[in-house]
Design a protein around this motif. Structure first.
Motif, PDB file in Angstrom:
ATOM      1  N   PHE A  31     -12.567  10.949   0.244  1.00 18.80           N
ATOM      2  CA  PHE A  31     -13.535  10.678  -0.825  1.00 18.80           C
ATOM      3  C   PHE A  31     -14.730   9.875  -0.283  1.00 18.80           C
ATOM      4  CE2 PHE A  31      -9.426  10.818  -3.230  1.00 18.80           C
ATOM      5  CZ  PHE A  31      -9.696  11.942  -3.993  1.00 18.80           C
ATOM      6  N   PRO A  32     -15.559  10.473   0.561  1.00 20.97           N
ATOM      7  CA  PRO A  32     -16.685   9.727   1.136  1.00 20.97           C
ATOM      8  C   PRO A  32     -17.656   9.202   0.079  1.00 20.97           C
ATOM      9  CG  PRO A  32     -16.893  12.091   1.569  1.00 20.97           C
ATOM     10  CD  PRO A  32     -15.524  11.867   1.035  1.00 20.97           C
ATOM     11  N   GLU A  33     -17.695   9.855  -1.071  1.00 24.24           N
ATOM     12  CA  GLU A  33     -18.629   9.446  -2.128  1.00 24.24           C
ATOM     13  C   GLU A  33     -18.256   8.083  -2.730  1.00 24.24           C
ATOM     14  OE1 GLU A  33     -15.783  12.460  -4.165  1.00 24.24           O
ATOM     15  OE2 GLU A  33     -16.427  11.881  -2.149  1.00 24.24           O
ATOM     16  N   TYR A  34     -17.021   7.595  -2.449  1.00 25.50           N
ATOM     17  CA  TYR A  34     -16.588   6.313  -3.003  1.00 25.50           C
ATOM     18  C   TYR A  34     -16.505   5.219  -1.942  1.00 25.50           C
ATOM     19  CZ  TYR A  34     -15.264   9.331  -6.918  1.00 25.50           C
ATOM     20  OH  TYR A  34     -15.286  10.236  -7.941  1.00 25.50           O
ATOM     21  N   ALA A  35     -17.116   5.452  -0.795  1.00 22.16           N
ATOM     22  CA  ALA A  35     -17.036   4.487   0.304  1.00 22.16           C
ATOM     23  C   ALA A  35     -17.575   3.121  -0.093  1.00 22.16           C
ATOM     24  CB  ALA A  35     -17.783   5.014   1.528  1.00 22.16           C
ATOM     25  N   ASP A  36     -18.641   3.092  -0.894  1.00 22.46           N
ATOM     26  CA  ASP A  36     -19.249   1.809  -1.274  1.00 22.46           C
ATOM     27  C   ASP A  36     -18.417   1.034  -2.297  1.00 22.46           C
ATOM     28  OD1 ASP A  36     -19.728   3.631  -3.292  1.00 22.46           O
ATOM     29  OD2 ASP A  36     -21.715   2.844  -3.784  1.00 22.46           O
ATOM     30  N   LYS A  37     -17.425   1.704  -2.912  1.00 21.11           N
ATOM     31  CA  LYS A  37     -16.522   1.033  -3.856  1.00 21.11           C
ATOM     32  C   LYS A  37     -15.283   0.478  -3.154  1.00 21.11           C
ATOM     33  CE  LYS A  37     -17.194   3.867  -8.048  1.00 21.11           C
ATOM     34  NZ  LYS A  37     -16.419   4.518  -9.115  1.00 21.11           N
ATOM     35  N   CYS A  38     -15.096   0.839  -1.903  1.00 21.12           N
ATOM     36  CA  CYS A  38     -13.806   0.669  -1.239  1.00 21.12           C
ATOM     37  C   CYS A  38     -13.746  -0.619  -0.415  1.00 21.12           C
ATOM     38  CB  CYS A  38     -13.573   1.870  -0.328  1.00 21.12           C
ATOM     39  SG  CYS A  38     -11.868   2.360  -0.221  1.00 21.12           S
ATOM     40  N   SER A  39     -12.637  -1.331  -0.480  1.00 21.27           N
ATOM     41  CA  SER A  39     -12.419  -2.518   0.341  1.00 21.27           C
ATOM     42  C   SER A  39     -10.935  -2.639   0.664  1.00 21.27           C
ATOM     43  CB  SER A  39     -12.924  -3.767  -0.373  1.00 21.27           C
ATOM     44  OG  SER A  39     -12.291  -3.910  -1.623  1.00 21.27           O
ATOM     45  N   THR A  40     -10.596  -3.585   1.532  1.00 23.71           N
ATOM     46  CA  THR A  40      -9.200  -3.806   1.928  1.00 23.71           C
ATOM     47  C   THR A  40      -8.745  -5.193   1.507  1.00 23.71           C
ATOM     48  OG1 THR A  40      -9.413  -2.356   3.871  1.00 23.71           O
ATOM     49  CG2 THR A  40      -7.593  -3.936   3.876  1.00 23.71           C
ATOM     50  N   ILE A  41      -7.621  -5.266   0.819  1.00 27.63           N
ATOM     51  CA  ILE A  41      -6.925  -6.522   0.571  1.00 27.63           C
ATOM     52  C   ILE A  41      -5.452  -6.267   0.896  1.00 27.63           C
ATOM     53  CG2 ILE A  41      -6.246  -8.289  -1.099  1.00 27.63           C
ATOM     54  CD1 ILE A  41      -8.742  -7.704  -2.685  1.00 27.63           C
ATOM     55  N   PHE A  42      -4.933  -6.979   1.882  1.00 29.67           N
ATOM     56  CA  PHE A  42      -3.533  -6.782   2.254  1.00 29.67           C
ATOM     57  C   PHE A  42      -2.613  -7.257   1.133  1.00 29.67           C
ATOM     58  CE2 PHE A  42      -5.713  -7.190   6.376  1.00 29.67           C
ATOM     59  CZ  PHE A  42      -5.346  -5.983   6.934  1.00 29.67           C
ATOM     60  N   ASP A  43      -1.431  -6.649   1.047  1.00 23.10           N
ATOM     61  CA  ASP A  43      -0.440  -7.093   0.071  1.00 23.10           C
ATOM     62  C   ASP A  43      -0.262  -8.604   0.197  1.00 23.10           C
ATOM     63  OD1 ASP A  43       0.290  -4.642  -1.168  1.00 23.10           O
ATOM     64  OD2 ASP A  43       1.470  -4.110   0.586  1.00 23.10           O
ATOM     65  N   ILE A  44      -0.365  -9.298  -0.914  1.00 23.17           N
ATOM     66  CA  ILE A  44      -0.331 -10.764  -0.885  1.00 23.17           C
ATOM     67  C   ILE A  44       1.108 -11.246  -0.771  1.00 23.17           C
ATOM     68  CG2 ILE A  44      -0.886 -12.860  -2.188  1.00 23.17           C
ATOM     69  CD1 ILE A  44      -3.226 -11.137  -3.432  1.00 23.17           C
ATOM     70  N   GLN A  45       1.362 -12.068   0.246  1.00 22.51           N
ATOM     71  CA  GLN A  45       2.711 -12.531   0.555  1.00 22.51           C
ATOM     72  C   GLN A  45       2.751 -14.058   0.510  1.00 22.51           C
ATOM     73  OE1 GLN A  45       2.883 -10.951   4.483  1.00 22.51           O
ATOM     74  NE2 GLN A  45       2.145  -8.975   3.761  1.00 22.51           N
ATOM     75  N   ASN A  46       3.559 -14.578  -0.382  1.00 21.12           N
ATOM     76  CA  ASN A  46       3.731 -16.020  -0.522  1.00 21.12           C
ATOM     77  C   ASN A  46       5.013 -16.416   0.203  1.00 21.12           C
ATOM     78  OD1 ASN A  46       4.280 -18.648  -1.367  1.00 21.12           O
ATOM     79  ND2 ASN A  46       3.320 -18.333  -3.360  1.00 21.12           N
ATOM     80  N   ALA A  47       4.880 -16.872   1.445  1.00 23.40           N
ATOM     81  CA  ALA A  47       6.037 -17.125   2.304  1.00 23.40           C
ATOM     82  C   ALA A  47       6.961 -18.199   1.749  1.00 23.40           C
ATOM     83  CB  ALA A  47       5.565 -17.502   3.705  1.00 23.40           C
ATOM     84  N   SER A  48       6.406 -19.262   1.199  1.00 21.91           N
ATOM     85  CA  SER A  48       7.241 -20.353   0.696  1.00 21.91           C
ATOM     86  C   SER A  48       8.061 -19.902  -0.511  1.00 21.91           C
ATOM     87  CB  SER A  48       6.386 -21.570   0.340  1.00 21.91           C
ATOM     88  OG  SER A  48       5.426 -21.236  -0.647  1.00 21.91           O
ATOM     89  N   LEU A  49       7.479 -19.058  -1.367  1.00 20.61           N
ATOM     90  CA  LEU A  49       8.202 -18.540  -2.523  1.00 20.61           C
ATOM     91  C   LEU A  49       9.335 -17.609  -2.079  1.00 20.61           C
ATOM     92  CD1 LEU A  49       8.541 -18.171  -5.590  1.00 20.61           C
ATOM     93  CD2 LEU A  49       6.840 -16.338  -5.463  1.00 20.61           C
ATOM     94  N   ILE A  50       9.057 -16.756  -1.099  1.00 21.13           N
ATOM     95  CA  ILE A  50      10.070 -15.831  -0.591  1.00 21.13           C
ATOM     96  C   ILE A  50      11.236 -16.602   0.028  1.00 21.13           C
ATOM     97  CG2 ILE A  50      10.513 -14.115   1.226  1.00 21.13           C
ATOM     98  CD1 ILE A  50       7.685 -12.999   0.582  1.00 21.13           C
ATOM     99  N   GLY A 219       3.059 -15.414   5.811  1.00 26.60           N
ATOM    100  CA  GLY A 219       2.347 -15.065   4.591  1.00 26.60           C
ATOM    101  C   GLY A 219       0.843 -14.957   4.775  1.00 26.60           C
ATOM    102  N   ASN A 220       0.178 -14.615   3.702  1.00 24.33           N
ATOM    103  CA  ASN A 220      -1.281 -14.447   3.734  1.00 24.33           C
ATOM    104  C   ASN A 220      -1.877 -14.750   2.364  1.00 24.33           C
ATOM    105  OD1 ASN A 220      -0.390 -12.262   2.285  1.00 24.33           O
ATOM    106  ND2 ASN A 220      -1.566 -10.737   3.401  1.00 24.33           N
ATOM    107  N   ILE A 221      -1.490 -15.880   1.819  1.00 23.78           N
ATOM    108  CA  ILE A 221      -1.931 -16.247   0.477  1.00 23.78           C
ATOM    109  C   ILE A 221      -3.455 -16.321   0.384  1.00 23.78           C
ATOM    110  CG2 ILE A 221      -1.906 -18.760   0.741  1.00 23.78           C
ATOM    111  CD1 ILE A 221      -0.303 -16.842  -2.181  1.00 23.78           C
TER     112      ILE A 221
END
Length: 235
Positions: A31-50, A219-221
């Motif tokens: 979907f090249p037409e949506y490139a400007d809408k697209c970003s990356t956020i890694f799955d949020i991992q809360n190490a202390s909670l886990i 984690g990566n909070i």
């Protein structure tokens, strides 16, 4: 599955978030037409909670090596590979119990369990509201996925300092360093079995991996900041 059906839905969204850079790249190829809408956020991992949740008790039979896999019972997760791996381990005389936490298509996996005669050592536990005590109880965490967007369960096992054997799915090296925080093997039952046996039979390697994991960033909070920034920009 259906590009033209999806295209209309994605057109409505303000932002489209992928869980890895590789996934973002693949999405933009389709979907090249949506490139400007697209970003990356890694799955949020809360190490202390886990870690806190992992302290709950769980009852598992201890007879030899304890293997654990957590994930939905779908073909993507490679449970056909896992069942065949269990047969190979059993045929090589390894003592183990392999526990699978998750629910979904039980029928096909139960058929493999019967076909390979591994019901005594390969158990489907079903879905659990808190899978972390089972992860923490493992000697080795095993991931047999054929493909993943990131693989959150593998990251969670690493946060609990459980040595891992994982298949070489597309984005595995976004979090794995072969021989350091686990073993990365081919997407093949023989390769997975070899990896498990190697790790179980080599205490020095096992302790090296465990020590490496203990010093890994947990984690990566901070990924939440990306989310807040994204929301602020959309208001």
């Amino acid at each position: 599955h259906n590009k033209y059906f999806d295209q209309k839905i994605y057109a409505v969204y303000d932002r489209i978030v992928c869980v890895s850079d590789k996934l973002k790249k693949l999405f933009i190829q389709v979907f090249p037409e949506y490139a400007d809408k697209c970003s990356t956020i890694f799955d949020i991992q809360n190490a202390s909670l886990i870690e806190e949740m992992a302290q709950e008790k769980c009852e598992l039979v201890r007879n030899g090596i304890t293997l654990v896999t957590v994930g939905r019972l779908v073909s993507q997760k490679g449970y056909d590979i896992a069942a065949k791996t269990a047969q190979i381990l059993k045929s090589r005389g390894m003592k183990f119990h392999w526990y699978v936490v998750g629910d979904g298509d039980r029928a096909s996996i139960e058929a493999d369990i019967a076909r390979y005669d591994i019901g005594d050592c390969f158990k489907l536990l079903g879905a659990k509201p808190n899978p972390y005590p089972y992860m923490k109880a493992a000697d080795i965490y095993v991931q047999t996925s054929k493909f993943e967007g990131y693989c959150l369960t593998l990251a969670e096992a690493r946060m609990l300092n459980i040595p891992c054997v994982t298949t070489r799915f597309d984005v595995v090296y976004a979090q794995m360093i072969d021989g350091e925080n686990g073993l990365v093997v081919d997407i093949d039952a023989e390769a997975v079995a070899d990896g498990i046996i190697r790790l179980a039979a080599d205490p020095e390697l096992y302790q090296h991996i465990k020590s490496y994991q203990q010093h890994e960033k947990k984690g990566n909070i901070e990924e939440l900041r990306k989310f807040y920034k994204l929301i602020e920009g959309s208001i």
